[in-house]
Structures are given as C-alpha cells and as structure tokens.
Design an enzyme around this catalytic site. Structure first.
Site, PDB file in Angstrom:
ATOM      1  N   SER A  32       0.621  -1.001   0.263  1.00 33.16           N
ATOM      2  CA  SER A  32      -0.089   0.027   0.230  1.00 33.16           C
ATOM      3  C   SER A  32       0.960   0.774  -0.464  1.00 33.16           C
ATOM      4  O   SER A  32       1.140   1.680  -0.603  1.00 33.16           O
ATOM      5  CB  SER A  32      -1.212  -0.084   1.100  1.00 33.16           C
ATOM      6  OG  SER A  32      -2.442   1.129   0.879  1.00 33.16           O
TER       7      SER A  32
ATOM      8  N   ASP B 299      -8.281  -5.533  -6.030  1.00 34.62           N
ATOM      9  CA  ASP B 299      -8.726  -4.068  -4.897  1.00 34.62           C
ATOM     10  C   ASP B 299      -9.130  -2.719  -5.611  1.00 34.62           C
ATOM     11  O   ASP B 299      -9.296  -2.023  -6.904  1.00 34.62           O
ATOM     12  CB  ASP B 299      -6.802  -4.024  -5.048  1.00 34.62           C
ATOM     13  CG  ASP B 299      -6.678  -2.532  -4.066  1.00 34.62           C
ATOM     14  OD1 ASP B 299      -7.246  -2.107  -3.620  1.00 34.62           O
ATOM     15  OD2 ASP B 299      -5.455  -2.969  -3.560  1.00 34.62           O
TER      16      ASP B 299
ATOM     17  N   HIS C 208      -8.260  -4.794  -1.303  1.00 35.71           N
ATOM     18  CA  HIS C 208      -6.304  -4.412  -0.745  1.00 35.71           C
ATOM     19  C   HIS C 208      -6.102  -4.940   0.136  1.00 35.71           C
ATOM     20  O   HIS C 208      -4.978  -4.973   0.309  1.00 35.71           O
ATOM     21  CB  HIS C 208      -6.939  -2.991  -0.122  1.00 35.71           C
ATOM     22  CG  HIS C 208      -5.450  -2.217   0.027  1.00 35.71           C
ATOM     23  ND1 HIS C 208      -4.929  -1.755  -1.045  1.00 35.71           N
ATOM     24  CD2 HIS C 208      -5.552  -0.939   1.324  1.00 35.71           C
ATOM     25  CE1 HIS C 208      -3.846  -1.403  -0.715  1.00 35.71           C
ATOM     26  NE2 HIS C 208      -3.848  -0.823   0.940  1.00 35.71           N
TER      27      HIS C 208
END
Length: 336
Positions: free
Chosen positions: A128, A282, A311
């Site tokens: 991320s 995602d 995610h």
C-alpha cells in the site's frame, strides 16, 4: 521501547518549510553482512507502525532474518516518527508541515547510509503506502536499489484513488471535534464514520457476499465493522491519520527536481528488478493502473494476486492463501 530513533536533524521539506529535529523510528532484524549487501527496507503502510508488520519477518519466510538485514522504517506521520501528534510549537497543531513520499524516502536513505553504511539495497518491500515508498526508492536512487516488491500500491496516486481518500477525509473531519484545522480531542464519531466508509473500499464485493469475515473471528457484519475497521483507526491519532492521507494523495515519483513532473521519465529511470503485485479485486490500487506503470518500466513484472480480499490481500496476516502466493513471488524475486 522496542525500536530505535534516527535523529535526522533539520530537514528542509519539499513544501519549503524546515522540520527541525526530525526523527525516524525504525527496528532492525537479522545481521548486516560484511559487504553490506543483504539489506532489505520495509516501509510502513497507512496507519501502520512496525509491530503491525513484524509478522512477515520470520525464519523460513522470504523476509528471513537469518539471511537478510531487515529494517522496518516507520514513515513520517505514523505517530512514532515525526508526526503532527508529537511536533513541538510553533509548527504544532494546524501548523504542522506536510511530509511527501519524497521527503520520507530521502531521510530513509540517510538512515541506511549514515547509521549502517549501506549504499545498495537488496530489496525494498512494501504494501500500500509502503509500495508507494518502494517505487519512490527505485526512482529517487536508481542504480542503488536492486529490487522492489510493490504490493497493492502505485508509483503515482490515481485520480480515482484521490477521490476515495477525499471521502475518507470528509467522514473524519465532519466530527465536531475538527476545529481550526486540528483535532484538539479525538473524534470518536469521526473514527466510526471513517471506518464504515473505508470498509466498503478495503475489501471486495465478493468478500462481503461470501461473508469471509466469519473465517477471521467475527460473528456478524456489524461485529466486523466495529471490531476490525473502527478499532483499527481508533488506535491512532486522528491528526496523524490526516497527515498520512495527504501524503498518500500526493504520492508521485515524478514530483521532484529529478523528473519535474515527467512521470514517464521517472518510470523509465527505475532500473530495479520490480515485482508489482496488485490484487485483482482491489478497488483503489487497481490492476489497470499498475499495468500502465509496468509497461513503462525497464525491468518489471506484473503479477496480480487472485483473491477476493481486495486491498487487504496485500497484507494477508489472516489469509494464508494470499500469503503463500506473495511469499512465492518474493522468494523468486530475491533468488533471481
């Protein structure tokens, strides 16, 4: 205290402000070898501190402390490194300077070089916002970063991702505790709203349809929303969360004097062997955004994670199947 502090001194930020007495919190695992060639940098993701990431560092795992010297670096704004919550006057409260990804990575590079004498990085591994930092490492220090593994992250925050974060930010700052650009008290209702907005984005439609939350210890959807999402954000200072959101929104490997906004040039400059791993489901770091980036990088592989965890597939502490998929990819990357 289970971590160390790098005293970075006075750091002139991209904003033009000087952050005086900047500090980076970090924790190391394993031993640096004689030629200093086994260093792995592992930057933190949104809202995360080093204890949240340590599960991935273990003998027999790709980030193996018996083979590598692993440095988990807490990014600016996460509450341990310099952040709104610990900045002294007169740059405290709403006056706290914003840190960019470039500001972060430049000070991280100093930490590796000045404290450990490390000039070349074996791997930068990130999830991320950590993946965004991995891209920045490779673009800001080409030729010195051998490999990056960027999981569920991008080299530049997309417009749609930016809009998603506007929604998260609006939910948090709608709390009456938000006054004069600052939370003087922590916004309980804001955390509740933020958690519920975020929950719809962090996991896929199929995850909820199949009630996968039952497999990780939650008894109902409401139990999951409160016990997972609200709880996670309430661990952190709201002002720090906003600083990290701003950093995320403005992530761009070309937003510096090296590339002057030329994103194609910045991508072409990444000579590291790159493994780019979005999740197929995602909703904000999408496969298509990564596909376009990888196409312009000299030595990059796109390897999407086939998962309904959205995610969260990229940080699979509770998800052995996705963890095995990522482990295999990282092991291949380190071996080649």
């Amino acid at each position: 205290m289970d971590y160390q502090i790098f005293e970075a001194g006075n750091v002139v930020l991209q904003s033009g402000l000087t952050y005086r007495g900047a500090k980076l919190a970090y924790k190391t695992f394993g031993t640096l070898n004689a030629d200093k060639s086994n260093a792995i940098v592992y930057p933190t993701s949104f809202g995360a501190q080093h204890p949240d990431l340590e599960w991935l560092v273990a003998p027999g795992k790709p980030l193996d402390p018996t083979k590598y010297f692993i440095v988990i670096i807490n990014k600016f704004g996460n509450g341990l490194s310099s952040s709104p919550s610990n900045t002294p006057p007169p740059f405290d409260r709403g006056r706290c300077p914003f840190f960019t990804m470039t500001d972060n990575v430049r000070v991280q590079e100093r930490l590796l070089r000045e404290v450990f004498g490390v000039e070349r990085i074996r791997l930068v591994y990130g999830f991320s916002m950590g993946a965004q930092q991995a891209f920045h490492w490779a673009a800001l220090f080409p030729g010195r970063v051998e490999r990056i593994c960027a999981i569920c992250g991008s080299a530049k925050t997309s417009p749609h991702n930016f809009v998603f974060l506007e929604g998260v930010k609006a939910a948090l700052t709608a709390d009456p505790a938000w006054q004069d650009g600052w939370f003087a008290t922590q916004p309980v209702r804001g955390f509740q709203a933020m958690g519920r907005v975020y929950a719809g984005w962090g996991l896929s439609q199929a995850f909820y349809r199949e009630e996968v939350w039952r497999t990780i210890g939650f008894s109902s959807l409401e139990d999951f929303l409160v016990g997972s999402w609200e709880m996670n954000f309430r661990r952190r200072d709201a002002n720090d969360l906003l600083a990290m959101l701003w950093m995320w929104q403005h992530a761009d490997i070309s937003a510096n004097e090296l590339y002057n906004g030329d994103f194609d040039k910045a991508l072409r400059a990444i000579t590291a062997d790159a493994m780019v791993m979005p999740c197929e489901t995602d909703l904000y770091f999408t496969v298509e955004d990564n596909r376009r980036e990888v196409a312009r990088m000299p030595k990059a592989e796109l390897r999407p994670i086939p998962s309904i965890w959205g995610h969260r597939a990229g940080n699979p502490a509770l998800n052995p199947e996705d963890a095995a998929f990522i482990d295999k990819a990282v092991a291949e990357l380190l071996a080649r």
